[in-house]
Design an enzyme around this catalytic site. Sequence first.
Site, PDB file in Angstrom:
ATOM      1  N   CYS A   4       0.845  -1.197   0.000  1.00  0.00           N
ATOM      2  CA  CYS A   4       0.000   0.000   0.000  1.00  0.00           C
ATOM      3  C   CYS A   4       0.887   1.255   0.000  1.00  0.00           C
ATOM      4  CB  CYS A   4      -0.916  -0.021   1.223  1.00  0.00           C
ATOM      5  SG  CYS A   4      -1.776   1.533   1.493  1.00  0.00           S
ATOM      6  N   CYS A   7       0.562   3.315   3.213  1.00  0.00           N
ATOM      7  CA  CYS A   7       1.252   2.691   4.348  1.00  0.00           C
ATOM      8  C   CYS A   7       2.759   2.941   4.222  1.00  0.00           C
ATOM      9  CB  CYS A   7       0.954   1.192   4.416  1.00  0.00           C
ATOM     10  SG  CYS A   7      -0.666   0.817   5.147  1.00  0.00           S
ATOM     11  N   ASP A  30      -1.033  16.375  -1.588  1.00  0.00           N
ATOM     12  CA  ASP A  30      -1.226  15.465  -2.720  1.00  0.00           C
ATOM     13  C   ASP A  30      -0.138  15.706  -3.763  1.00  0.00           C
ATOM     14  OD1 ASP A  30      -3.949  13.796  -3.857  1.00  0.00           O
ATOM     15  OD2 ASP A  30      -2.433  14.405  -5.324  1.00  0.00           O
ATOM     16  N   HIS A  46      -4.563   0.941   8.485  1.00  0.00           N
ATOM     17  CA  HIS A  46      -4.919   0.662   7.092  1.00  0.00           C
ATOM     18  C   HIS A  46      -6.359   0.171   6.993  1.00  0.00           C
ATOM     19  CE1 HIS A  46      -4.401  -0.540   2.848  1.00  0.00           C
ATOM     20  NE2 HIS A  46      -5.297  -1.452   3.186  1.00  0.00           N
ATOM     21  N   GLY A  93     -13.938   6.490  -8.558  1.00  0.00           N
ATOM     22  CA  GLY A  93     -12.618   6.892  -9.032  1.00  0.00           C
ATOM     23  C   GLY A  93     -11.513   6.716  -8.018  1.00  0.00           C
ATOM     24  N   THR A  95      -8.324   5.508  -6.444  1.00  0.00           N
ATOM     25  CA  THR A  95      -7.130   4.904  -7.058  1.00  0.00           C
ATOM     26  C   THR A  95      -6.162   4.352  -6.024  1.00  0.00           C
ATOM     27  OG1 THR A  95      -6.029   7.063  -7.133  1.00  0.00           O
ATOM     28  CG2 THR A  95      -7.220   6.373  -9.118  1.00  0.00           C
ATOM     29  N   HIS A  98      -6.244   2.915   0.419  1.00  0.00           N
ATOM     30  CA  HIS A  98      -6.036   3.184   1.839  1.00  0.00           C
ATOM     31  C   HIS A  98      -6.930   4.396   2.096  1.00  0.00           C
ATOM     32  CE1 HIS A  98      -3.137   3.595   5.484  1.00  0.00           C
ATOM     33  NE2 HIS A  98      -4.038   4.561   5.609  1.00  0.00           N
ATOM     34  N   HIS A 100      -8.764   7.620   2.584  1.00  0.00           N
ATOM     35  CA  HIS A 100      -8.225   8.978   2.645  1.00  0.00           C
ATOM     36  C   HIS A 100      -9.312   9.982   2.315  1.00  0.00           C
ATOM     37  CE1 HIS A 100      -7.640   7.455  -1.455  1.00  0.00           C
ATOM     38  NE2 HIS A 100      -7.863   8.687  -1.863  1.00  0.00           N
ATOM     39  N   HIS A 102      -9.764  13.917   0.880  1.00  0.00           N
ATOM     40  CA  HIS A 102      -9.126  15.052   0.209  1.00  0.00           C
ATOM     41  C   HIS A 102      -9.659  16.334   0.846  1.00  0.00           C
ATOM     42  CE1 HIS A 102      -7.918  12.649  -3.486  1.00  0.00           C
ATOM     43  NE2 HIS A 102      -8.895  11.893  -3.032  1.00  0.00           N
TER      44      HIS A 102
HETATM   45  P1  5GP Z   1      -8.142   8.795  -4.961  1.00  0.00           P
HETATM   46  O1  5GP Z   1      -8.170   8.974  -6.444  1.00  0.00           O
HETATM   47  O2  5GP Z   1      -7.860   7.373  -4.586  1.00  0.00           O
HETATM   48  O3  5GP Z   1      -9.338   9.361  -4.252  1.00  0.00           O
HETATM   49  O4  5GP Z   1      -6.946   9.691  -4.450  1.00  0.00           O
HETATM   50  C1  5GP Z   1      -5.627   9.262  -4.419  1.00  0.00           C
HETATM   51  C2  5GP Z   1      -4.774  10.505  -4.395  1.00  0.00           C
HETATM   52  O5  5GP Z   1      -3.475  10.129  -3.981  1.00  0.00           O
HETATM   53  C3  5GP Z   1      -4.637  11.180  -5.760  1.00  0.00           C
HETATM   54  O6  5GP Z   1      -5.103  12.527  -5.660  1.00  0.00           O
HETATM   55  C4  5GP Z   1      -3.131  11.096  -6.058  1.00  0.00           C
HETATM   56  O7  5GP Z   1      -2.632  12.252  -6.692  1.00  0.00           O
HETATM   57  C5  5GP Z   1      -2.537  10.911  -4.669  1.00  0.00           C
HETATM   58  N1  5GP Z   1      -1.282  10.158  -4.650  1.00  0.00           N
HETATM   59  C6  5GP Z   1      -1.033   8.969  -5.270  1.00  0.00           C
HETATM   60  N2  5GP Z   1       0.220   8.553  -5.007  1.00  0.00           N
HETATM   61  C7  5GP Z   1       0.769   9.497  -4.193  1.00  0.00           C
HETATM   62  C8  5GP Z   1       2.054   9.631  -3.590  1.00  0.00           C
HETATM   63  O8  5GP Z   1       2.954   8.792  -3.722  1.00  0.00           O
HETATM   64  N3  5GP Z   1       2.270  10.746  -2.826  1.00  0.00           N
HETATM   65  C9  5GP Z   1       1.286  11.695  -2.647  1.00  0.00           C
HETATM   66  N4  5GP Z   1       1.612  12.744  -1.879  1.00  0.00           N
HETATM   67  N5  5GP Z   1       0.068  11.590  -3.192  1.00  0.00           N
HETATM   68  C10 5GP Z   1      -0.191  10.515  -3.964  1.00  0.00           C
HETATM   69 ZN    ZN Z   2      -2.361   1.324   3.667  1.00  0.00          ZN
END
Ligand code: 5GP
Ligand code: ZN
Length: 113
Positions: A4, A7, A30, A46, A93, A95, A98, A100, A102
Amino acid sequence: MTDCIFCKILQGEIPSKKVYEDELVYAFYDIAPAAPVHVLIIPKEHLCCLNEAEPAHKALLGHILLTAKKLAKDLGVAESGYRIVNNCGENAGQTVFHLHFHLLAGDTFSKLV
Ligand code: 5GP
Ligand code: ZN
């Protein structure tokens, strides 16, 4: 979880720009900001997504929202406004699997709902 990304960020294996940390949560910028202010708030535990949250996580989930409020104030966007987003699952959406939240601010956003 060993594979992950978040993680790994928590363990310091992947670098991140920390905004805030306490015993329950970690917040960081982000990597691909969708707004001038784009912070991710994650639990240290997690959970793949909101689907894995149980009644036992009630305090944690409340803490995440109160952390979002605090960070909005600290980052100077509490008055102008901000949006909290949680994407749960493929159709939303998500991606990174884990949990989170925003924190988006510094711009105006079109309304989905
Ligand atoms: P999701 O699309 O799952 O809601 O949001 C995942 C977010 O994690 C995306 O906005 C993406 O830019 C961010 N993200 C993915 N990998 C990393 C990383 O390695 N570091 C940081 N700081 N953000 C990440
Ligand atoms: Zn995790």
